[in-house]
Design an enzyme around this catalytic site. Structure first.
Site, PDB file in Angstrom:
ATOM      1  N   GLU A 172       0.818  -1.224   0.000  1.00  0.00           N
ATOM      2  CA  GLU A 172       0.000   0.000   0.000  1.00  0.00           C
ATOM      3  C   GLU A 172       0.847   1.267   0.000  1.00  0.00           C
ATOM      4  OE1 GLU A 172      -2.879  -0.324   3.170  1.00  0.00           O
ATOM      5  OE2 GLU A 172      -4.018  -1.869   2.116  1.00  0.00           O
ATOM      6  N   GLU A 291      -5.423  -8.526  -0.540  1.00  0.00           N
ATOM      7  CA  GLU A 291      -6.156  -8.197   0.682  1.00  0.00           C
ATOM      8  C   GLU A 291      -7.617  -7.999   0.314  1.00  0.00           C
ATOM      9  OE1 GLU A 291      -4.756  -5.235   3.454  1.00  0.00           O
ATOM     10  OE2 GLU A 291      -2.652  -5.622   2.958  1.00  0.00           O
TER      11      GLU A 291
END
Length: 498
Positions: A172, A291
């Protein structure tokens, strides 16, 4: 209500990559400590890993586990996690404001993965670190011997290489919450050079480059394009992350949120192909949805938690039946996009937004989301067939023309099986389905099961056996046609032999 599914044996979307049933363990909360690892527990093995937890994980048949993060990895010094346990440093873990003891490190986790019959999807720190630490870690893990790092691995107890084949280039990196967050240009250049150097060390690995942290990020689209423009020829997968919430308590809209996942996948695949066209490349970048899950139940409690505990109970969502239905819709969506989604990681596996929960010194128990994932992972193997789904739809607050029936059809040639997974999103109406499976002969029912007849808010926290898969005796086969009723708000699996 009535719905029809029609497909043909030769109409294939894609072969399913088993890694689509991956999961995720991060050094976060009680995922590791008091989750998979609890020395002194009655079932703990010599390494301190809970055998009862390993047994339940084995039921899920998870082929790949992403590790050690997540946000954790962006501040992680991997060298802290090797060598004698008593010499490993305790660190302030800034991502989750905890104390990391490093009691479970690289060698211990690799041993756990072997016992759990799963491979490791290793993440490298591209937040506070970079190329050198990444290539050293890879050399430590995968090189046979005769160099500083590979020989150090041997000194630390593992003669044979770990042979880790899937690697994440950070986590991320577009997120302002991320330690060492970067612009798309900064990260794209770093990812390109890191992937290049890592493949000089071991050209058999595959690497995952970070996409946007969600499709709602202000830089979504532009981030993917820029990162891939820098790194396209050196990387193999682009990551996607998505978490669902139901703060509004709007069930029809909540169960429609897998539509968002499908749109996200198709948008990102289109961006990948745009960069491919620009570069005139023959290479296809596939997707790693590394995710995904429901995550909102625990957020209020987490906001009140004081920092700097060891293994505090963070992100411990207690899931209910409606969460299980949405996870089922998510699994179906991933399967129907198996031509591009080759890796997916349910985040996470134990205690932290997880299908499996543990009690310190006590039992292990299954959340409602365990059941659809278990059935999909064990029986959703082979090829996804291209199926036409015709039936009634509805509009919700966010989504239009949402089908009440969410379904996928799997052809497992190895076992001579056809498997149908289906969710009925309707709160009050059964769905009469009529499924035509052309090209198959002598179809017969192996089993038909359902997760149904439960209050949407029912959990298994107090009564662990409050939810179970039950036989569906309303399914019939006539030639190439499979028909029957799916109850309101139900997850369904139909297995057929031919």
């Amino acid at each position: 209500m009535k719905a029809k599914i029609s497909t043909h044996k030769n109409q294939t979307v894609s072969k399913i990559d088993p890694r689509i049933y991956g999961s995720f363990i991060e050094h976060l909360g009680r995922a590791v400590y008091e989750g998979i690892y609890e020395p002194g527990h009655p079932t703990a093995n010599e390494q301190g890993f809970r055998q009862d937890v390993i047994d339940v994980i084995t039921e899920l048949n998870v082929p790949l586990v992403r590790y050690p993060g997540g946000n954790f990895v962006s501040g992680f010094k991997w060298e802290d996690s090797i060598g004698p346990r008593e010499e490993r440093p305790k660190r302030l873990e800034l991502a989750w404001k905890s104390i990391e003891t490093n009691e479970v490190g690289l060698h211990e986790f690799m041993e756990w993965s072997r016992e759990s019959n799963t491979e490791v999807n290793m993440a490298v720190n591209l937040g506070t670190r970079g190329i050198d630490a990444a290539r050293n870690l890879l050399e430590y893990c995968n090189h046979p011997g005769g160099t500083y790092w590979s020989d150090l691995r041997k000194e630390n107890g593992d003669e044979a290489p770990f042979n880790i084949k899937t690697w994440c280039l950070g986590n991320e990196m577009d997120g302002p919450w991320q330690i060492g967050a970067k612009t798309a240009d900064e990260y794209g250049r770093l990812a390109e050079e890191t992937a290049k150097v890592m493949k000089l060390v071991d050209d058999s690995i595959e690497v995952v480059v970070c996409g946007s942290s969600s499709s709602k990020m202000p830089t979504f689209g532009e981030w993917e394009y820029t990162v891939l423009d820098h790194s396209y020829e050196s990387v193999d997968f682009l990551s996607l992350h998505l978490y669902w919430e139901n703060f509004e308590n709007d069930l029809p809209n909540y169960l429609a949120k897998s539509v968002e996942m499908d749109r996200f996948i198709k948008d990102v695949a289109a961006i990948c192909d745009s960069v491919k066209a620009k570069k005139g490349s023959d290479k296809q970048i596939n997707l790693s949805f590394d995710e995904w899950n429901v995550w909102y139940h625990s957020k209020d409690a987490d906001a009140k938690r004081e920092p700097w505990d060891i293994a505090p109970p963070l992100l411990e969502d207690i899931y209910n039946f409606e969460d299980a239905l949405l996870v089922g819709c998510g699994l179906i969506t991933l399967l129907n996009n198996a031509d591009r989604v080759k890796i997916a990681c349910l985040a996470q596996l134990v205690n932290v937004i997880a299908p499996i929960m543990t009690v310190k010194d006590g039992e292990v128990w299954k959340q409602p989301t365990f059941y659809p994932f278990m059935q999909a992972s064990n029986f959703g193997r082979g090829k996804v067939l291209s199926a036409m789904n015709e039936g009634p739809t509805y509009d919700s607050v966010e989504f239009k023309d949402v089908p009440y029936l969410e379904s996928t059809v799997i052809h497992n040639e190895e076992n001579n099986e056809v498997v149908i997974f289906a969710v009925n999103r309707s709160e009050d109406s059964s769905l009469t389905i009529n499924t035509v499976l052309e090209g198959f002969e002598n179809l017969s029912i192996i089993e038909a099961t359902e997760l149904a007849d439960y209050d949407p808010k029912l959990t298994t926290q107090e009564k662990h056996d409050a939810m179970e898969l039950k036989k569906n005796d309303r399914i019939e086969v006539d030639g190439i046609t499979v028909s029957g009723q799916l109850k309101p708000l139900s997850w369904n699996m139909i297995r057929l032999a031919y």
